[in-house]
Write a protein that holds these residues in place. Sequence first.
Motif, PDB file in Angstrom:
ATOM      1  N   LEU A  29     -65.501 -64.031 -31.519  1.00  0.00           N
ATOM      2  CA  LEU A  29     -64.433 -63.578 -32.418  1.00  0.00           C
ATOM      3  C   LEU A  29     -63.814 -62.276 -31.936  1.00  0.00           C
ATOM      4  O   LEU A  29     -62.593 -62.116 -31.925  1.00  0.00           O
ATOM      5  CB  LEU A  29     -64.962 -63.417 -33.838  1.00  0.00           C
ATOM      6  N   LEU A  30     -64.650 -61.332 -31.540  1.00  0.00           N
ATOM      7  CA  LEU A  30     -64.133 -60.066 -31.040  1.00  0.00           C
ATOM      8  C   LEU A  30     -63.331 -60.250 -29.754  1.00  0.00           C
ATOM      9  O   LEU A  30     -62.313 -59.569 -29.551  1.00  0.00           O
ATOM     10  CB  LEU A  30     -65.270 -59.074 -30.814  1.00  0.00           C
ATOM     11  N   GLU A  31     -63.767 -61.152 -28.905  1.00  0.00           N
ATOM     12  CA  GLU A  31     -63.006 -61.432 -27.688  1.00  0.00           C
ATOM     13  C   GLU A  31     -61.636 -61.997 -28.020  1.00  0.00           C
ATOM     14  O   GLU A  31     -60.637 -61.624 -27.394  1.00  0.00           O
ATOM     15  CB  GLU A  31     -63.778 -62.396 -26.783  1.00  0.00           C
ATOM     16  N   GLU A  32     -61.569 -62.866 -29.017  1.00  0.00           N
ATOM     17  CA  GLU A  32     -60.287 -63.432 -29.437  1.00  0.00           C
ATOM     18  C   GLU A  32     -59.367 -62.346 -29.991  1.00  0.00           C
ATOM     19  O   GLU A  32     -58.169 -62.322 -29.693  1.00  0.00           O
ATOM     20  CB  GLU A  32     -60.504 -64.516 -30.493  1.00  0.00           C
ATOM     21  N   VAL A  33     -59.923 -61.462 -30.806  1.00  0.00           N
ATOM     22  CA  VAL A  33     -59.119 -60.378 -31.374  1.00  0.00           C
ATOM     23  C   VAL A  33     -58.621 -59.460 -30.266  1.00  0.00           C
ATOM     24  O   VAL A  33     -57.460 -59.036 -30.269  1.00  0.00           O
ATOM     25  CB  VAL A  33     -59.933 -59.574 -32.419  1.00  0.00           C
ATOM     26  N   ALA A  34     -59.481 -59.148 -29.308  1.00  0.00           N
ATOM     27  CA  ALA A  34     -59.107 -58.257 -28.209  1.00  0.00           C
ATOM     28  C   ALA A  34     -57.958 -58.841 -27.388  1.00  0.00           C
ATOM     29  O   ALA A  34     -57.120 -58.085 -26.875  1.00  0.00           O
ATOM     30  CB  ALA A  34     -60.310 -57.983 -27.324  1.00  0.00           C
ATOM     31  N   LYS A  35     -57.903 -60.164 -27.283  1.00  0.00           N
ATOM     32  CA  LYS A  35     -56.811 -60.798 -26.546  1.00  0.00           C
ATOM     33  C   LYS A  35     -55.475 -60.595 -27.264  1.00  0.00           C
ATOM     34  O   LYS A  35     -54.439 -60.448 -26.628  1.00  0.00           O
ATOM     35  CB  LYS A  35     -57.075 -62.293 -26.374  1.00  0.00           C
ATOM     36  N   LYS A  36     -55.514 -60.590 -28.591  1.00  0.00           N
ATOM     37  CA  LYS A  36     -54.285 -60.463 -29.380  1.00  0.00           C
ATOM     38  C   LYS A  36     -53.905 -59.001 -29.642  1.00  0.00           C
ATOM     39  O   LYS A  36     -52.744 -58.678 -29.778  1.00  0.00           O
ATOM     40  CB  LYS A  36     -54.452 -61.174 -30.732  1.00  0.00           C
ATOM     41  N   GLU A  37     -54.909 -58.161 -29.746  1.00  0.00           N
ATOM     42  CA  GLU A  37     -54.674 -56.764 -30.119  1.00  0.00           C
ATOM     43  C   GLU A  37     -55.324 -55.858 -29.079  1.00  0.00           C
ATOM     44  O   GLU A  37     -56.532 -55.680 -29.091  1.00  0.00           O
ATOM     45  CB  GLU A  37     -55.265 -56.504 -31.505  1.00  0.00           C
ATOM     46  N   ASP A  38     -54.515 -55.299 -28.201  1.00  0.00           N
ATOM     47  CA  ASP A  38     -55.077 -54.519 -27.104  1.00  0.00           C
ATOM     48  C   ASP A  38     -55.364 -53.055 -27.452  1.00  0.00           C
ATOM     49  O   ASP A  38     -55.952 -52.336 -26.648  1.00  0.00           O
ATOM     50  CB  ASP A  38     -54.179 -54.602 -25.877  1.00  0.00           C
ATOM     51  N   ARG A  39     -55.021 -52.605 -28.655  1.00  0.00           N
ATOM     52  CA  ARG A  39     -55.281 -51.207 -29.028  1.00  0.00           C
ATOM     53  C   ARG A  39     -56.765 -50.885 -29.022  1.00  0.00           C
ATOM     54  O   ARG A  39     -57.152 -49.758 -28.736  1.00  0.00           O
ATOM     55  CB  ARG A  39     -54.735 -50.894 -30.427  1.00  0.00           C
ATOM     56  N   PHE A  40     -57.581 -51.859 -29.340  1.00  0.00           N
ATOM     57  CA  PHE A  40     -59.018 -51.623 -29.461  1.00  0.00           C
ATOM     58  C   PHE A  40     -59.815 -52.323 -28.365  1.00  0.00           C
ATOM     59  O   PHE A  40     -61.027 -52.453 -28.472  1.00  0.00           O
ATOM     60  CB  PHE A  40     -59.510 -52.090 -30.829  1.00  0.00           C
ATOM     61  N   SER A  41     -59.152 -52.770 -27.341  1.00  0.00           N
ATOM     62  CA  SER A  41     -59.838 -53.558 -26.316  1.00  0.00           C
ATOM     63  C   SER A  41     -60.966 -52.771 -25.646  1.00  0.00           C
ATOM     64  O   SER A  41     -62.002 -53.351 -25.306  1.00  0.00           O
ATOM     65  CB  SER A  41     -58.858 -54.082 -25.275  1.00  0.00           C
ATOM     66  N   ASN A  42     -60.797 -51.481 -25.472  1.00  0.00           N
ATOM     67  CA  ASN A  42     -61.859 -50.671 -24.864  1.00  0.00           C
ATOM     68  C   ASN A  42     -63.099 -50.663 -25.763  1.00  0.00           C
ATOM     69  O   ASN A  42     -64.217 -50.878 -25.291  1.00  0.00           O
ATOM     70  CB  ASN A  42     -61.368 -49.252 -24.604  1.00  0.00           C
ATOM     71  N   SER A  43     -62.893 -50.423 -27.047  1.00  0.00           N
ATOM     72  CA  SER A  43     -64.013 -50.428 -27.988  1.00  0.00           C
ATOM     73  C   SER A  43     -64.629 -51.812 -28.094  1.00  0.00           C
ATOM     74  O   SER A  43     -65.855 -51.956 -28.089  1.00  0.00           O
ATOM     75  CB  SER A  43     -63.554 -49.978 -29.373  1.00  0.00           C
TER      76      SER A  43
END
Length: 67
Positions: free
Chosen positions: A22-36
């Motif tokens: 789920l977090l990987e999917e969110v990171a693909k859509k929202e790059d603001r938090f990809s580092n975290s």
Amino acid sequence: MGTLEETKVIQAANRLESARQLLEEVAKKEDRFSNSFSKIVAELGKFEEELRQISKTLNAENLGKRS
């Protein structure tokens, strides 16, 4: 530990896998938090792998008890 505990460990590992996905999917859509998210995903992956190893150990122990 018995088979019930082994099952619970497997369920916990599966839930960590789902959370990681789920977090990987969110990171693909929202790059603001990809580092975290990448740090969290890596840690979840480590815990998931540890639980899978524990599950294998429990499985081997439980097979020995049943034999």
